[in-house]
Design a protein around this motif. Structure first.
Motif, PDB file in Angstrom:
ATOM      1  N   VAL B  30       0.856  -1.185   0.000  1.00  0.00           N
ATOM      2  CA  VAL B  30       0.000   0.000   0.000  1.00  0.00           C
ATOM      3  C   VAL B  30       0.890   1.232   0.000  1.00  0.00           C
ATOM      4  O   VAL B  30       1.889   1.288   0.722  1.00  0.00           O
ATOM      5  CB  VAL B  30      -0.922   0.016   1.251  1.00  0.00           C
ATOM      6  N   ARG B  31       0.532   2.214  -0.837  1.00  0.00           N
ATOM      7  CA  ARG B  31       1.324   3.440  -0.872  1.00  0.00           C
ATOM      8  C   ARG B  31       0.401   4.636  -0.748  1.00  0.00           C
ATOM      9  O   ARG B  31      -0.588   4.748  -1.472  1.00  0.00           O
ATOM     10  CB  ARG B  31       2.140   3.470  -2.168  1.00  0.00           C
ATOM     11  N   ASP B  32       0.721   5.512   0.195  1.00  0.00           N
ATOM     12  CA  ASP B  32       0.032   6.803   0.327  1.00  0.00           C
ATOM     13  C   ASP B  32      -1.482   6.695   0.334  1.00  0.00           C
ATOM     14  O   ASP B  32      -2.161   7.404  -0.389  1.00  0.00           O
ATOM     15  CB  ASP B  32       0.443   7.728  -0.824  1.00  0.00           C
ATOM     16  N   MET B  33      -1.986   5.823   1.158  1.00  0.00           N
ATOM     17  CA  MET B  33      -3.434   5.628   1.187  1.00  0.00           C
ATOM     18  C   MET B  33      -4.040   6.564   2.218  1.00  0.00           C
ATOM     19  O   MET B  33      -3.679   6.529   3.384  1.00  0.00           O
ATOM     20  CB  MET B  33      -3.753   4.176   1.515  1.00  0.00           C
ATOM     21  N   SER B  34      -4.938   7.414   1.774  1.00  0.00           N
ATOM     22  CA  SER B  34      -5.660   8.289   2.694  1.00  0.00           C
ATOM     23  C   SER B  34      -7.142   8.084   2.471  1.00  0.00           C
ATOM     24  O   SER B  34      -7.597   8.030   1.337  1.00  0.00           O
ATOM     25  CB  SER B  34      -5.303   9.755   2.449  1.00  0.00           C
ATOM     26  N   LEU B  35      -7.867   7.951   3.561  1.00  0.00           N
ATOM     27  CA  LEU B  35      -9.273   7.605   3.434  1.00  0.00           C
ATOM     28  C   LEU B  35      -9.972   8.022   4.718  1.00  0.00           C
ATOM     29  O   LEU B  35      -9.415   7.886   5.808  1.00  0.00           O
ATOM     30  CB  LEU B  35      -9.399   6.091   3.255  1.00  0.00           C
ATOM     31  N   ARG B 220       0.296  -2.223  -7.435  1.00  0.00           N
ATOM     32  CA  ARG B 220       1.702  -1.940  -7.730  1.00  0.00           C
ATOM     33  C   ARG B 220       2.018  -0.467  -7.928  1.00  0.00           C
ATOM     34  O   ARG B 220       2.242  -0.049  -9.052  1.00  0.00           O
ATOM     35  CB  ARG B 220       2.125  -2.745  -8.956  1.00  0.00           C
ATOM     36  N   PRO B 221       2.116   0.319  -6.925  1.00  0.00           N
ATOM     37  CA  PRO B 221       1.797  -0.054  -5.552  1.00  0.00           C
ATOM     38  C   PRO B 221       0.311   0.125  -5.282  1.00  0.00           C
ATOM     39  O   PRO B 221      -0.341   0.861  -6.008  1.00  0.00           O
ATOM     40  CB  PRO B 221       2.620   0.960  -4.751  1.00  0.00           C
ATOM     41  N   GLY B 222      -0.213  -0.561  -4.266  1.00  0.00           N
ATOM     42  CA  GLY B 222      -1.620  -0.466  -3.925  1.00  0.00           C
ATOM     43  C   GLY B 222      -1.971   0.957  -3.506  1.00  0.00           C
ATOM     44  O   GLY B 222      -1.282   1.562  -2.697  1.00  0.00           O
ATOM     45  N   ARG B 223      -3.020   1.503  -4.104  1.00  0.00           N
ATOM     46  CA  ARG B 223      -3.425   2.869  -3.750  1.00  0.00           C
ATOM     47  C   ARG B 223      -4.872   3.089  -4.144  1.00  0.00           C
ATOM     48  O   ARG B 223      -5.432   2.322  -4.939  1.00  0.00           O
ATOM     49  CB  ARG B 223      -2.526   3.884  -4.456  1.00  0.00           C
ATOM     50  N   VAL B 224      -5.467   4.143  -3.611  1.00  0.00           N
ATOM     51  CA  VAL B 224      -6.840   4.475  -3.964  1.00  0.00           C
ATOM     52  C   VAL B 224      -6.827   5.317  -5.225  1.00  0.00           C
ATOM     53  O   VAL B 224      -6.129   6.323  -5.299  1.00  0.00           O
ATOM     54  CB  VAL B 224      -7.502   5.275  -2.821  1.00  0.00           C
ATOM     55  N   VAL B 225      -7.594   4.876  -6.252  1.00  0.00           N
ATOM     56  CA  VAL B 225      -7.628   5.673  -7.479  1.00  0.00           C
ATOM     57  C   VAL B 225      -8.986   6.346  -7.712  1.00  0.00           C
ATOM     58  O   VAL B 225      -9.059   7.359  -8.392  1.00  0.00           O
ATOM     59  CB  VAL B 225      -7.230   4.855  -8.727  1.00  0.00           C
ATOM     60  N   HIS B 226     -10.044   5.747  -7.178  1.00  0.00           N
ATOM     61  CA  HIS B 226     -11.364   6.384  -7.302  1.00  0.00           C
ATOM     62  C   HIS B 226     -12.119   6.214  -5.996  1.00  0.00           C
ATOM     63  O   HIS B 226     -11.940   5.218  -5.304  1.00  0.00           O
ATOM     64  CB  HIS B 226     -12.200   5.748  -8.415  1.00  0.00           C
ATOM     65  N   ASP B 227     -12.960   7.190  -5.714  1.00  0.00           N
ATOM     66  CA  ASP B 227     -13.799   7.106  -4.525  1.00  0.00           C
ATOM     67  C   ASP B 227     -15.192   7.519  -4.977  1.00  0.00           C
ATOM     68  O   ASP B 227     -15.463   8.696  -5.189  1.00  0.00           O
ATOM     69  CB  ASP B 227     -13.235   8.065  -3.463  1.00  0.00           C
TER      70      ASP B 227
END
Ligand SMILES: Nc1ncnc2c1ncn2[C@@H]1O[C@H](COP(=O)(O)OP(=O)(O)OP(=O)(O)O)[C@@H](O)[C@H]1O
Ligand SMILES: [Mg+2]
Lengths: 287, 268
Positions: B30-35, B220-227
């Motif tokens: 996971v990279r830079d995940m903010s939620l 790669r890396p895991g991250r949030v792309v849409h919300d």
């Protein structure tokens, strides 16, 4: 919530009638499982008896089963005394192997460094043939019974140790996570997760160790044989061999085998009793 | 059931800030995940295999530590919540103790908390009848079907009356029919108990049917792309599956998900 609609009928409601072919087949199989081995052994004995009689084999070469049985009766007192001695030796060494193996196995499972430093000793103890160490032990330990006990213990100890250690580590990792999530104490984790997970491994080890304890007890006594005062079944076999009393030798041999079979049956039964309701190894598959 | 939970109507429950997770072997899961997730939301994590959905869930529950950044749940750092900050966790596999019967399995969380069986019986029986397994309390896991095992797992997660339910692809291995039924059960639990749910899935349809918000992740890396917030109201049922807004939402989420696949090398 209307969720119960997808449940099938509980198992209890399924018919258990006498005429149910599945149940009948199962009963027949159960009977066969007892009858067949007994019949096979009886036939083998009869054949043995017949061949000895037919070929007129002298009893100092191969005694007939009937003669062995007769010897069992006439020498009952001395044979029983020896059998009791061997049983005591076997059970005590097995008991000590269980206590030692389980305690050390737990220690191993708790700490990798301890395991890494002590495991070589356990392996050395295991791979060195007991016949090779027994004379030394007999020299160092003055009490013969204790010396024999140590020998049998060494043989039975290793499977319990290694299987307990592996078993305690084998708990499902998701279940481990679950226990962490609910903040289980180390003791709760041991009791409710690690021990039940290790049980199948331990039971497998017990089946092996039971037989090994008997082998250890007999072998050690063979080595100690000339020391004299010990009175186990192995000594009876040795003694008969010196005196060329072959029927008595067979009688003692019979008792040793019988003891081994009883141990095997008991440990198998125990394993089934403990694991039967859940573990793959003891569940009878349907169909 | 007077008040339906909608997303965003209550206080913040989970806050992830700039979270990284790097495993010991160097994998950046996971990279830079903010939620930020509010109380009462039903959030789906959707994304290709290996994009860190399970990892994110484990970090929120405190089972995994973060490498960088911070996660708070109900104001406490993840995994350090006090009493009453219970989390229910439903694993991808049912994860039942094979040596214990259904009752014992569901009773486990309460047992670990020191509740005697007599004290716990009523609560265990309540959740068991909630998932329709009251008649199977004495059965062993091996005697149950896959869907029934999953329901036991859900009952166990609910027995502590958690405010937050984390579900990691709980129905991935089930057939369509059972899956639909269990989806409705989860929705119903969510509604009646005022839960917050994070639901990991591979299925666009499942995520659209269930959630009030879909978080699409890429690998790669895991991250949030849409919300993506889904505004369709509840209750949702078979009729909702036929509705144009359902189809519309599926299309939106699908194309968002397809975008994540463009930069994935599947041979890798
Ligand atoms: N314990 C671990 N050690 C090293 N790498 C790991 C570990 N667990 C997961 N990973 C890696 O982290 C990445 C994300 O894994 P994760 O299990 O979170 O994916 P996921 O999105 O849940 O995938 P799936 O949908 O297939 O379950 C993967 O590349 C995986 O290889
Ligand atoms: Mg996963």
């Amino acid at each position: 919530m209307s969720t119960s609609t997808i449940d099938p009928t509980p198992a209890a409601e399924i018919a258990t009638s006498r005429n149910n072919p599945v149940i009948r087949r199962e009963r027949r199989e159960k009977r066969l499982r007892i009858v067949l081995p007994i019949a096979a052994i009886a036939i083998a004995l009869a054949l043995w008896e017949f061949l000895v009689w037919y070929n007129e084999v002298p009893h100092y070469l191969i005694p007939a089963p009937s003669l062995i049985a007769k010897t069992l009766v006439t020498d009952w007192a001395s044979l029983m005394q020896s059998a009791v001695f061997t049983v005591k030796l076997t059970l005590m060494s097995l008991g000590l192997a269980i206590v030692g193996g389980v305690l050390l196995g737990m220690l191993f499972a708790l700490s990798r460094p301890i395991e890494m430093s002590l495991f070589p000793f356990a392996v050395i103890m295991q791979v060195t043939p007991i016949v090779a160490i027994a004379p030394l032990i007999l020299i160092y330990v003055s009490n013969t019974f204790v010396a024999l006990l140590i020998c049998a213990w060494i043989v039975a100890f290793f499977p319990i140790l290694s299987n307990t250690a592996i078993g305690l580590r084998s708990a499902d990792h998701n279940l481990r996570d679950l226990f962490s999530l609910y903040r289980a104490t180390p003791l709760q984790r041991l009791r409710y997760l690690l021990v039940p997970s290790a049980l199948p491994y331990f039971m497998a080890a017990l089946k092996i160790a039971g037989g090994l304890a008997l082998i250890g007890a007999v072998v050690a006594e063979f080595v100690a044989g000339t020391a004299g005062q010990n009175t186990g079944l192995a000594s009876r076999i040795l003694e008969s061999s010196f005196r060329n009393e072959i029927p008595r030798m067979f009688a003692a041999l019979f008792l040793v085998s019988l003891l081994g079979v009883v141990i095997f049956l008991f440990t198998s039964w125990l394993s089934r009793a403990v694991l039967g309701h859940w573990h793959e190894s003891e569940i009878k598959r349907e169909g | 059931m007077t008040k339906l939970p909608f997303h965003g109507d209550q206080a913040e429950l989970i806050s992830m800030r700039d979270v990284d997770k790097v495993f010991g072997n160097g994998t950046v899961a996971v990279r830079d995940m903010s939620l930020s997730i509010n109380q009462g939301e039903f959030v789906s994590f959707l994304g290709p295999s290996g994009c860190g959905k399970s990892t994110a869930l484990k970090m929120i529950s405190g089972l995994l530590s973060v490498s960088k950044g911070s996660i708070t749940v109900n104001g406490h750092p993840a995994g350090a919540g006090g009493d009453g900050d219970d989390i229910g966790y439903v694993f991808q596999e049912a994860t039942l103790m094979p040596w214990a019967n259904v009752f014992e399995n569901v009773y486990l969380p309460l047992k670990l908390r020191g509740l005697k069986k007599a004290q716990a019986r009523e609560r265990v029986e309540n959740v068991l009848s909630m998932v329709g397994l009251m008649n199977f309390a004495k059965s062993y896991p091996r005697e149950l079907s896959g869907g029934m095992r999953m329901r036991v797992s859900i009952a166990r997660a609910m027995v502590t009356k958690p405010k937050l339910l984390l579900m990691d692809e709980p129905f991935a291995a089930l057939d369509e029919m059972t899956r639909t039924k269990l989806n409705d059960e989860v929705l119903s639990l969510w509604k009646t108990h005022g839960l917050s749910v994070i639901f990991v899935t591979h299925s666009v349809f499942e995520s659209v049917y269930l959630s009030s918000r879909v978080v699409v992740m890429a690998a790669r890396p895991g991250r949030v792309v849409h919300d993506i917030p889904l505004t369709s109201g509840y209750p949702r049922n078979a009729a909702y599956r036929m509705s144009p807004e359902y189809a519309e939402s599926c299309k939106t989420v699908s194309s968002a998900l397809e975008g994540t696949l463009d930069n994935v090398d599947l041979n890798h």
